[in-house]
Design an enzyme around this catalytic site. Structure first.
Site, PDB file in Angstrom:
ATOM      1  N   ASP A  62       0.827  -1.199   0.000  1.00 24.78           N
ATOM      2  CA  ASP A  62       0.000   0.000   0.000  1.00 24.78           C
ATOM      3  C   ASP A  62       0.869   1.259   0.000  1.00 24.78           C
ATOM      4  O   ASP A  62       1.613   1.508   0.957  1.00 24.78           O
ATOM      5  CB  ASP A  62      -0.891  -0.036   1.251  1.00 24.78           C
ATOM      6  CG  ASP A  62      -1.947   1.037   1.211  1.00 24.78           C
ATOM      7  OD1 ASP A  62      -2.761   1.014   0.273  1.00 24.78           O
ATOM      8  OD2 ASP A  62      -1.948   1.922   2.090  1.00 24.78           O
ATOM      9  N   THR A  95      -2.893   5.348  -4.299  1.00 20.10           N
ATOM     10  CA  THR A  95      -1.793   6.152  -3.758  1.00 20.10           C
ATOM     11  C   THR A  95      -0.498   5.900  -4.534  1.00 20.10           C
ATOM     12  O   THR A  95       0.243   6.828  -4.825  1.00 20.10           O
ATOM     13  CB  THR A  95      -1.560   5.870  -2.265  1.00 20.10           C
ATOM     14  OG1 THR A  95      -1.472   4.469  -2.068  1.00 20.10           O
ATOM     15  CG2 THR A  95      -2.692   6.399  -1.423  1.00 20.10           C
ATOM     16  N   THR A  96      -0.251   4.624  -4.881  1.00 25.83           N
ATOM     17  CA  THR A  96       0.968   4.324  -5.634  1.00 25.83           C
ATOM     18  C   THR A  96       0.901   4.999  -7.001  1.00 25.83           C
ATOM     19  O   THR A  96       1.872   5.623  -7.446  1.00 25.83           O
ATOM     20  CB  THR A  96       1.124   2.797  -5.781  1.00 25.83           C
ATOM     21  OG1 THR A  96       0.959   2.203  -4.497  1.00 25.83           O
ATOM     22  CG2 THR A  96       2.473   2.422  -6.335  1.00 25.83           C
ATOM     23  N   ASP A 391      -9.070   0.101   1.089  1.00 24.86           N
ATOM     24  CA  ASP A 391      -8.978   0.584  -0.299  1.00 24.86           C
ATOM     25  C   ASP A 391     -10.266   0.246  -1.043  1.00 24.86           C
ATOM     26  O   ASP A 391     -10.785   1.047  -1.812  1.00 24.86           O
ATOM     27  CB  ASP A 391      -7.786  -0.058  -1.024  1.00 24.86           C
ATOM     28  CG  ASP A 391      -6.461   0.611  -0.644  1.00 24.86           C
ATOM     29  OD1 ASP A 391      -6.465   1.455   0.260  1.00 24.86           O
ATOM     30  OD2 ASP A 391      -5.434   0.282  -1.262  1.00 24.86           O
TER      31      ASP A 391
HETATM   32  N1  LIG Z   1      -6.070  -7.865 -12.755  1.00 26.18           N
HETATM   33  C1  LIG Z   1      -5.425  -6.768 -13.118  1.00 26.18           C
HETATM   34  N2  LIG Z   1      -4.805  -6.700 -14.305  1.00 26.18           N
HETATM   35  C2  LIG Z   1      -4.151  -5.590 -14.665  1.00 26.18           C
HETATM   36  N3  LIG Z   1      -4.046  -4.489 -13.911  1.00 26.18           N
HETATM   37  C3  LIG Z   1      -4.642  -4.498 -12.736  1.00 26.18           C
HETATM   38  C4  LIG Z   1      -5.374  -5.621 -12.265  1.00 26.18           C
HETATM   39  N4  LIG Z   1      -5.850  -5.333 -11.044  1.00 26.18           N
HETATM   40  C5  LIG Z   1      -5.435  -4.072 -10.759  1.00 26.18           C
HETATM   41  N5  LIG Z   1      -4.735  -3.558 -11.774  1.00 26.18           N
HETATM   42  C6  LIG Z   1      -4.120  -2.238 -11.897  1.00 26.18           C
HETATM   43  O1  LIG Z   1      -3.200  -2.058 -10.858  1.00 26.18           O
HETATM   44  C7  LIG Z   1      -3.127  -0.677 -10.512  1.00 26.18           C
HETATM   45  C8  LIG Z   1      -3.347  -0.487  -9.036  1.00 26.18           C
HETATM   46  O2  LIG Z   1      -2.332  -1.105  -8.335  1.00 26.18           O
HETATM   47  P1  LIG Z   1      -2.185  -0.913  -6.762  1.00 26.18           P
HETATM   48  O3  LIG Z   1      -3.455  -1.196  -6.091  1.00 26.18           O
HETATM   49  O4  LIG Z   1      -0.976  -1.689  -6.348  1.00 26.18           O
HETATM   50  O5  LIG Z   1      -1.794   0.609  -6.648  1.00 26.18           O
HETATM   51  P2  LIG Z   1      -2.667   1.865  -6.296  1.00 26.18           P
HETATM   52  O6  LIG Z   1      -4.097   1.523  -6.295  1.00 26.18           O
HETATM   53  O7  LIG Z   1      -2.228   2.939  -7.195  1.00 26.18           O
HETATM   54  O8  LIG Z   1      -2.130   2.246  -4.869  1.00 26.18           O
HETATM   55  P3  LIG Z   1      -2.534   1.642  -3.427  1.00 26.18           P
HETATM   56  O9  LIG Z   1      -3.466   0.511  -3.656  1.00 26.18           O
HETATM   57  O10 LIG Z   1      -1.224   1.230  -2.884  1.00 26.18           O
HETATM   58  O11 LIG Z   1      -3.152   2.772  -2.714  1.00 26.18           O
HETATM   59  C9  LIG Z   1      -4.217   0.023 -11.312  1.00 26.18           C
HETATM   60  O12 LIG Z   1      -3.659   0.653 -12.427  1.00 26.18           O
HETATM   61  C10 LIG Z   1      -5.117  -1.123 -11.716  1.00 26.18           C
HETATM   62  O13 LIG Z   1      -5.836  -0.858 -12.901  1.00 26.18           O
HETATM   63 MG   LIG Z   2      -4.885  -0.078  -5.142  1.00 27.24          MG
END
Ligand SMILES: Nc1ncnc2c1ncn2[C@@H]1O[C@H](COP(=O)(O)OP(=O)(O)OP(=O)(O)O)[C@@H](O)[C@H]1O
Ligand SMILES: [Mg+2]
Length: 526
Positions: A62, A95-96, A391
């Site tokens: 996260d 957030t990432t 989240d």
């Molecule tokens: N099954 C999937 N296939 C491809 N991309 C995916 C899949 N599931 C999630 N994503 C992508 O992964 C990214 C989100 O990743 P992640 O949750 O690690 O980071 P975040 O939401 O930016 O930050 P955080 O969750 O740490 O607050 C998004 O761009 C989302 O569309």
């Molecule tokens: Mg996320």
């Protein structure tokens, strides 16, 4: 003459970095934060293990949690931490992504700066790009509403993905949807989702798939007397904020007891009072009592004898939530008790989880609170699962707030980047270059996702752009199968607000960092 005299404007112990050096130093520091979290992006992203000065370990993916625990010192890096915090507060997810955008925006700014393009031009270009792309995204986003269960499950699952590897993320996603649907209220025709009304209970032990949704409340208490029922169906619940004990007098008094008869009479009188208290409760029809204060042994005995389940010393905050869950009013005395003060629940039961007793208040008719119980093999697993659920809940409320969703897996980013490049061509001036850099910055997300899936990054990106130019707007990275795919059909959707906010806070922070050309800092006292 004047040039030879050093003019001291700062007191001793201050350091000053000016001009391009200040900007470079700020950009490098801020970028370091972005780079630190970048590898965690997406379900195939890596986790970070953070160990604090007490030796406590956090394993997480996260973004907000990582930067919070990093304890960065550099002022520009701290601005990046702010981005993550704002994103976490406003949306709860993404957030990432926000940090990845910001890092790459800064890199782009640096490259333009090296080509003698003034930071103010870069800032202006970035702002134009942001404004343009927000309108474009809004126009092209898909609609969603609270009735659309399947779409809601997809949104929550994407937010949870990556924070659990043990089960299909849609299992946890579904728990989030049930919780949000339970607590959503319409106030002045507006949908209000107060996440504080979702109680998350973490209990190490069992499997992640043992996690469950409870339409009501769970409290960490046990039924107070062994002879009381451990399960009550069609519960009529009394919430009592008064002791079921015989009150001790405030002033010290002495009663002289001289004979065993007097002693017996005294005790009998006390017992009678307690019995009467239980009688009052019984008359209301209550079969479950949650008491905020103590319950005397004799009162417990009479309650048990009447088949009434009871728990004592329930926390005030739990009493309030129980009231919201069951509709019961919290009463402060046993006087004027009546059945309309009682609340209801389909089942109240005592359940043992990993050696501890909990009382579940299930199947409430119209509860304003909901509970999610998270299980998993270790504290680290349930802690990360909790971050995933938060989240998920945040993502659902943002989706329902704007009622719009976009396709994830990098699809929205490639689509926006290509549109921005077209927009840049139409714009005159040096800002055009900054708009192109903005496009490159958001494309960092599909690039990072492709990398995490072991795909060849440049080829993948080029192919993705080709698909988007052919009108295939939902094409992105299928990280699970390691290929380019229609991510909408693959159920990877995210709230428009997540992308909106991520781009906005990244641009704002970058704007702030680029404006600084002078850093005056007090050096720390040794
Ligand atoms: N099954 C999937 N296939 C491809 N991309 C995916 C899949 N599931 C999630 N994503 C992508 O992964 C990214 C989100 O990743 P992640 O949750 O690690 O980071 P975040 O939401 O930016 O930050 P955080 O969750 O740490 O607050 C998004 O761009 C989302 O569309
Ligand atoms: Mg996320």
């Amino acid at each position: 003459m004047a040039q030879q005299i050093p003019i001291v404007v700062l007191p001793e112990g201050y350091e000053r970095v000016v001009g391009s050096n200040a900007m470079r130093a700020n950009i490098y520091a801020a970028k370091a934060v972005s780079d630190a979290v970048k590898t965690t992006l997406g379900p195939k992203g890596m986790d970070k293990m953070l160990v604090d000065d007490l030796g406590d370990i956090t394993i997480t993916n996260d973004g907000a949690t990582i930067v919070d625990k990093l304890k960065v010192e550099h002022p520009a890096a701290k601005l990046m931490v702010e981005i993550a915090k704002t994103q976490d507060k406003e949306v709860g997810d993404g957030t990432t992504t926000a940090l990845v955008y910001a890092g790459k925006l800064l890199e782009g700014a640096m490259e333009l700066f090296e080509k003698n393009i003034h930071p103010s031009v870069v800032i202006s270009g970035y702002k134009q790009a942001l404004e343009y792309i927000q309108t474009y995204m809004e126009k092209n986003a898909r609609d969603i509403d609270l009735k659309d269960d399947e779409a809601l499950v997809k949104i929550a699952s994407v937010a949870v993905a990556g924070k659990t590897t043990d089960v299909d993320p849609s299992y946890i996603g579904r728990l989030c949807v049930e919780a949000v649907k339970t607590i959503a209220e319409t106030v002045d025709k507006k949908l209000v989702i107060d996440q504080d009304n979702v109680q998350i209970i973490k209990k190490k032990g069992g499997a992640v798939s043992d996690s469950e949704f409870v339409k009501g409340m769970v409290i960490e208490k046990e039924v107070v007397h062994a002879q009381m029922p451990k399960k009550v169906k069609d519960a009529k619940i009394l919430l009592l904020n008064a002791a079921l004990e015989v009150k001790k007098t405030e002033t010290k008094g002495e009663i002289e007891i001289e004979t065993p008869e007097q002693m017996r009479a005294f005790l009998q009188e006390e017992e009678k009072m307690l019995k009467n208290m239980v009688e009052e409760i019984k008359k209301t029809g209550a079969n479950v009592v949650f008491c905020q204060k103590g319950i005397d042994d004799i009162a417990q005995y009479y309650l048990a004898k009447n088949g009434i389940m009871a728990a004592r010393r329930v926390k005030e905050s739990d009493m309030k939530k129980l009231s919201k869950a069951t509709g019961a009013k919290i009463v402060n005395s046993l006087k004027n008790l009546s059945s309309d003060l009682l609340g209801t629940a389909g089942i109240v039961e005592q359940v043992k989880m990993a050696g501890d007793d909990f009382i579940f208040v299930r199947e409430c008719v119209n509860p304003k609170v909901a509970t999610i119980i998270l299980r998993g093999g270790s504290d680290h697993v349930v802690d990360e699962l909790e971050r995933g659920v938060k989240d998920g809940l945040g993502s659902l409320s943002s989706a329902l707030e704007m009622k719009k969703i976009v396709t994830g897996g990098g699809a929205i980013e490639v689509e926006c980047a290509e549109e921005l490049r077209r927009f840049a061509m139409r714009c005159g001036g040096k800002e055009q270059l900054a708009i192109k850099k903005f496009a490159d910055a958001i494309e960092e997300v599909p690039k990072t996702l492709a990398d995490s899936a072991g795909m060849e990054v440049i080829t993948t990106l080029v192919n993705l752009r080709k698909y988007h130019n052919e009108g295939k707007k939902d094409y992105g990275i299928n990280v699970i199968e390691g290929k380019i795919d229609d991510m909408y059909k693959n159920n990877v959707v995210e709230p428009l607000k997540t992308k909106f906010q991520a781009m906005k806070s990244a641009t704002e922070a970058v704007d702030m960092i680029l404006r600084i050309d002078d850093v005056i800092a007090a050096t720390k006292k040794k």
